[in-house]
Design an enzyme around this catalytic site. Structure first.
Site, PDB file in Angstrom:
ATOM      1  N   ASP A   1      -6.169   1.810   6.079  1.00  0.00           N
ATOM      2  CA  ASP A   1      -7.272   0.878   5.804  1.00  0.00           C
ATOM      3  C   ASP A   1      -6.831  -0.161   4.768  1.00  0.00           C
ATOM      4  O   ASP A   1      -7.249  -0.152   3.619  1.00  0.00           O
ATOM      5  CB  ASP A   1      -8.517   1.630   5.346  1.00  0.00           C
ATOM      6  CG  ASP A   1      -8.240   2.593   4.193  1.00  0.00           C
ATOM      7  OD1 ASP A   1      -7.055   2.866   3.910  1.00  0.00           O
ATOM      8  OD2 ASP A   1      -9.207   3.068   3.576  1.00  0.00           O
TER       9      ASP A   1
ATOM     10  N   ASP B   1      -6.992  -3.420   3.000  1.00  0.00           N
ATOM     11  CA  ASP B   1      -8.068  -4.406   2.875  1.00  0.00           C
ATOM     12  C   ASP B   1      -7.726  -5.598   1.987  1.00  0.00           C
ATOM     13  O   ASP B   1      -8.569  -6.462   1.780  1.00  0.00           O
ATOM     14  CB  ASP B   1      -9.363  -3.753   2.385  1.00  0.00           C
ATOM     15  CG  ASP B   1      -9.179  -2.897   1.145  1.00  0.00           C
ATOM     16  OD1 ASP B   1      -8.097  -2.976   0.520  1.00  0.00           O
ATOM     17  OD2 ASP B   1     -10.096  -2.146   0.814  1.00  0.00           O
ATOM     18  N   ASP B   2      -6.493  -5.686   1.466  1.00  0.00           N
ATOM     19  CA  ASP B   2      -6.149  -6.855   0.657  1.00  0.00           C
ATOM     20  C   ASP B   2      -4.739  -7.333   0.979  1.00  0.00           C
ATOM     21  O   ASP B   2      -3.834  -6.533   1.196  1.00  0.00           O
ATOM     22  CB  ASP B   2      -6.268  -6.546  -0.836  1.00  0.00           C
ATOM     23  CG  ASP B   2      -5.396  -5.361  -1.271  1.00  0.00           C
ATOM     24  OD1 ASP B   2      -4.203  -5.581  -1.542  1.00  0.00           O
ATOM     25  OD2 ASP B   2      -5.916  -4.235  -1.320  1.00  0.00           O
TER      26      ASP B   2
ATOM     27  N   ASP C   1       0.843  -1.194   0.000  1.00  0.00           N
ATOM     28  CA  ASP C   1       0.000   0.000   0.000  1.00  0.00           C
ATOM     29  C   ASP C   1       0.877   1.242   0.000  1.00  0.00           C
ATOM     30  O   ASP C   1       2.114   1.162   0.016  1.00  0.00           O
ATOM     31  CB  ASP C   1      -0.915   0.014   1.232  1.00  0.00           C
ATOM     32  CG  ASP C   1      -1.981  -1.065   1.179  1.00  0.00           C
ATOM     33  OD1 ASP C   1      -2.998  -0.858   0.495  1.00  0.00           O
ATOM     34  OD2 ASP C   1      -1.789  -2.127   1.820  1.00  0.00           O
TER      35      ASP C   1
ATOM     36  N   TYR D   1       4.525   0.702  -1.645  1.00  0.00           N
ATOM     37  CA  TYR D   1       4.625   0.690  -3.102  1.00  0.00           C
ATOM     38  C   TYR D   1       6.005   1.110  -3.608  1.00  0.00           C
ATOM     39  O   TYR D   1       6.654   0.391  -4.383  1.00  0.00           O
ATOM     40  CB  TYR D   1       3.581   1.629  -3.712  1.00  0.00           C
ATOM     41  CG  TYR D   1       2.181   1.087  -3.780  1.00  0.00           C
ATOM     42  CD1 TYR D   1       1.904  -0.116  -4.421  1.00  0.00           C
ATOM     43  CD2 TYR D   1       1.115   1.804  -3.230  1.00  0.00           C
ATOM     44  CE1 TYR D   1       0.605  -0.605  -4.501  1.00  0.00           C
ATOM     45  CE2 TYR D   1      -0.187   1.324  -3.307  1.00  0.00           C
ATOM     46  CZ  TYR D   1      -0.426   0.122  -3.935  1.00  0.00           C
ATOM     47  OH  TYR D   1      -1.713  -0.354  -4.012  1.00  0.00           O
TER      48      TYR D   1
ATOM     49  N   ARG E   1     -13.984   0.029   1.863  1.00  0.00           N
ATOM     50  CA  ARG E   1     -14.105   1.312   1.163  1.00  0.00           C
ATOM     51  C   ARG E   1     -15.310   1.401   0.239  1.00  0.00           C
ATOM     52  O   ARG E   1     -15.675   2.492  -0.171  1.00  0.00           O
ATOM     53  CB  ARG E   1     -12.852   1.560   0.330  1.00  0.00           C
ATOM     54  CG  ARG E   1     -11.546   1.278   1.057  1.00  0.00           C
ATOM     55  CD  ARG E   1     -10.366   1.368   0.127  1.00  0.00           C
ATOM     56  NE  ARG E   1      -9.123   0.916   0.768  1.00  0.00           N
ATOM     57  CZ  ARG E   1      -7.930   1.017   0.228  1.00  0.00           C
ATOM     58  NH1 ARG E   1      -7.807   1.562  -0.958  1.00  0.00           N
ATOM     59  NH2 ARG E   1      -6.856   0.593   0.858  1.00  0.00           N
TER      60      ARG E   1
END
Length: 533
Positions: free
Chosen positions: A86, A88-89, A80, A191, A379
């Site tokens: 947040d 989420d994956d 991320d 990232y 989200r």
């Protein structure tokens, strides 16, 4: 109220009918000198929430009888942005004789948010987390989005998973499966650091353990294979950069950063697209409904105009086949090979917008038969709906009712308003940030992105700002200048001087905060250049 305040005013009388305008003020938004005025005004304009949902309870997961596999020993990783909370994956890869077995694990907020509860109704109303420069307004309370549901490194989390086999040619094997699991992320990766490592062989301050590095290398191989497959059998996105605003504590822009779509971004993107393709196929078969992203290609009312335009440019697909998925994909792939962006910019005006639908349908923009997102339930409310349907199928229970037309319309409109808000805030911040460069006469490289009768629009390469150059700023004698929308060119004395996609140098002439617009002029006036010639 004071002069300069931002308010909501309702027009009660119009000068064309009554000789004068008359408005009634119904609400004060904020003062004119409030440094956060851009956010408050834009959020109010698009009727978006200003704050997160209230924390009204001590959160505890709902008891359910959904069997969960224990995958806490697997090396799941998240990738991320540096400031993302947040998450989420999470992803995990195993090498396979035919390619790679990829497990996509997604956070499970539906374990906390009961259908029909006040929080569920609020999430449905908000529909999305609102992402704006410098802040986000979550769809669900931050305790859930940023803590209890977020796939935090080293913390066990309930997830919904999809395990799929991606073959070496990039195709997805048909025997994917959905299941519930408990995972524990073993790496909270960033990232830029991942991209530096994979693109350059090293990243400052980032040296992952061998088992994490092997995950990244496998994901890189999957990405290459999937991108190649989609390039031939579906459609892929162009590598246009994003631009991010760096703000100080008062909300003033310190800098604007160019963020190209690097390998780490593409790795996550390809994994999510693959997982959503599986969900689209899964929900299409049973129960035959859900929340699908549908893009119908060309607007039926504009089809004749589109075919006429394509035929005039000798496109290989210029008949009724543009209304089929295969024909649309063939056309888009051909257009990507064209030397000028003119036809691409014009043909998009004949296309329809993507919408949310409870019924499966093709997504022409992606080149896919069905596409149902479930990978961002923290989200996106539509993803929560799909989670509930998938979980009911896994438990062998009756599925929730088919989503209503009212809900799908709310989701489609909310997505559009969120995009408008993000664009409006960006325009406002660009004006504030670039206004000082007018006096300095700074020269900016820019790309011509649109040509209209009154001039041309350009995008500044180094920061992404869009400015308008009026025809009078291009050449003083308007009778000798022709700005042609029809072919995307500007002519002086019938000779072409500018065209779509061309790079030119410009200076900013005005920054108008009232309309959040930038006006530019050529760095080298065409009058002077013409005299020299």
């Amino acid at each position: 109220f004071s002069e300069g305040d931002w308010v909501i005013a309702n027009l009660k009388r119009h000068a064309l009918n009554d000789g004068s305008h008359f408005a009634e003020i119904s609400e004060r938004i904020t003062s004119g000198d409030d440094p956060e005025a851009p956010w408050w005004v834009v959020l109010r304009r698009h009727d978006l929430p200003r704050t997160a949902p209230e924390e009204t309870q001590e959160w505890q997961a709902e008891a359910d009888d959904l069997p969960r596999e224990d995958l806490t020993d697997r090396a799941f990783i998240t990738i991320d942005g540096a400031s993302t909370k947040d998450m989420d994956d999470a992803l995990y890869v195993e090498n396979h004789a035919e390619g790679w077995k990829l497990t996509v694990a997604i956070a499970d907020p539906t374990a906390y948010v009961a259908p029909g509860s006040p929080l569920d109704l609020e999430a449905a109303k908000r529909a999305f987390t609102v992402y704006l420069p410098g802040r986000n307004i979550p769809m669900i309370p931050r305790t859930l989005s940023d803590e209890l549901c977020s796939l935090v490194e080293g913390e066990a989390r309930h997830t919904l998973c999809c395990e799929l086999l991606i073959r070496k040619d990039g195709s997805i094997a048909p025997d994917f499966r959905f299941f519930a699991a408990t995972i524990c992320s073993q790496g909270r990766l960033i990232y830029d650091e991942v991209s530096d490592l994979l693109e350059n062989g090293k990243a400052e301050g980032f040296a992952p353990a061998a088992h994490i590095l092997s995950q990244l290398q496998a994901l890189q191989a999957i990405t290459a294979a999937r991108h190649e497959w989609r390039s031939k059998h579906a459609l892929v996105f162009g590598d246009k950069p994003d631009y991010s605003f760096e703000l100080d504590e008062q909300g003033a822009v310190v800098a604007i950063h160019v963020e190209p779509r690097r390998i780490a971004n593409r790795m996550v993107e390809e994994a999510m697209i693959a997982a959503n393709v599986c969900a689209g196929e899964f929900l299409t078969k049973t129960p035959g409904y859900g929340i699908f992203n549908v893009h119908a290609g060309f607007d039926p009312e504009k089809m004749a105009g589109a075919m006429e335009l394509l035929a005039a440019h000798n496109a290989p697909v210029a008949d009724e086949r543009i209304n089929t998925l295969d024909g649309f994909c063939e056309l888009r792939r051909w257009m990507e090979t064209q030397p000028s962006p003119f036809l691409d910019s014009r043909i998009r005006r004949y296309q329809t917008y993507s919408v949310m639908s409870s019924q499966p349908g093709p997504h022409f923009g992606l080149g896919l038969q069905a596409y149902a997102t479930w990978t961002s339930p923290i989200r996106k409310y539509g993803d929560m709906v799909n989670h509930r349907i998938i979980k009911a199928l896994l438990k062998g229970e009756a599925c929730p009712a088919e989503p209503s037309a009212e809900l799908t319309q709310t989701l489609s409109e909310a997505r559009r308003f969120n995009r408008f808000a993000e664009r409006d805030i960006a325009d406002w911040l660009y004006v504030r940030f670039l206004a000082p460069s007018i006096a300095s006469g700074q020269i900016y490289p820019a790309e011509i992105i649109d040509i209209v009768r009154g001039g041309m629009k350009v995008r500044l390469v180094e920061n992404g700002a869009v400015a308008f150059i009026p025809a009078g700023q291009i050449f003083s004698d308007r009778k000798r200048l022709e700005c042609s929308w029809d072919d995307g060119k500007i002519y002086l004395d019938k000779e072409p001087r500018f065209e779509l996609g061309q790079q030119i140098n410009v200076k900013l002439k005005d920054a108008i905060e009232a309309t959040r617009s930038l006006v530019a002029t050529l760095a080298e006036p065409l009058d002077v250049r013409t005299q020299e010639e």
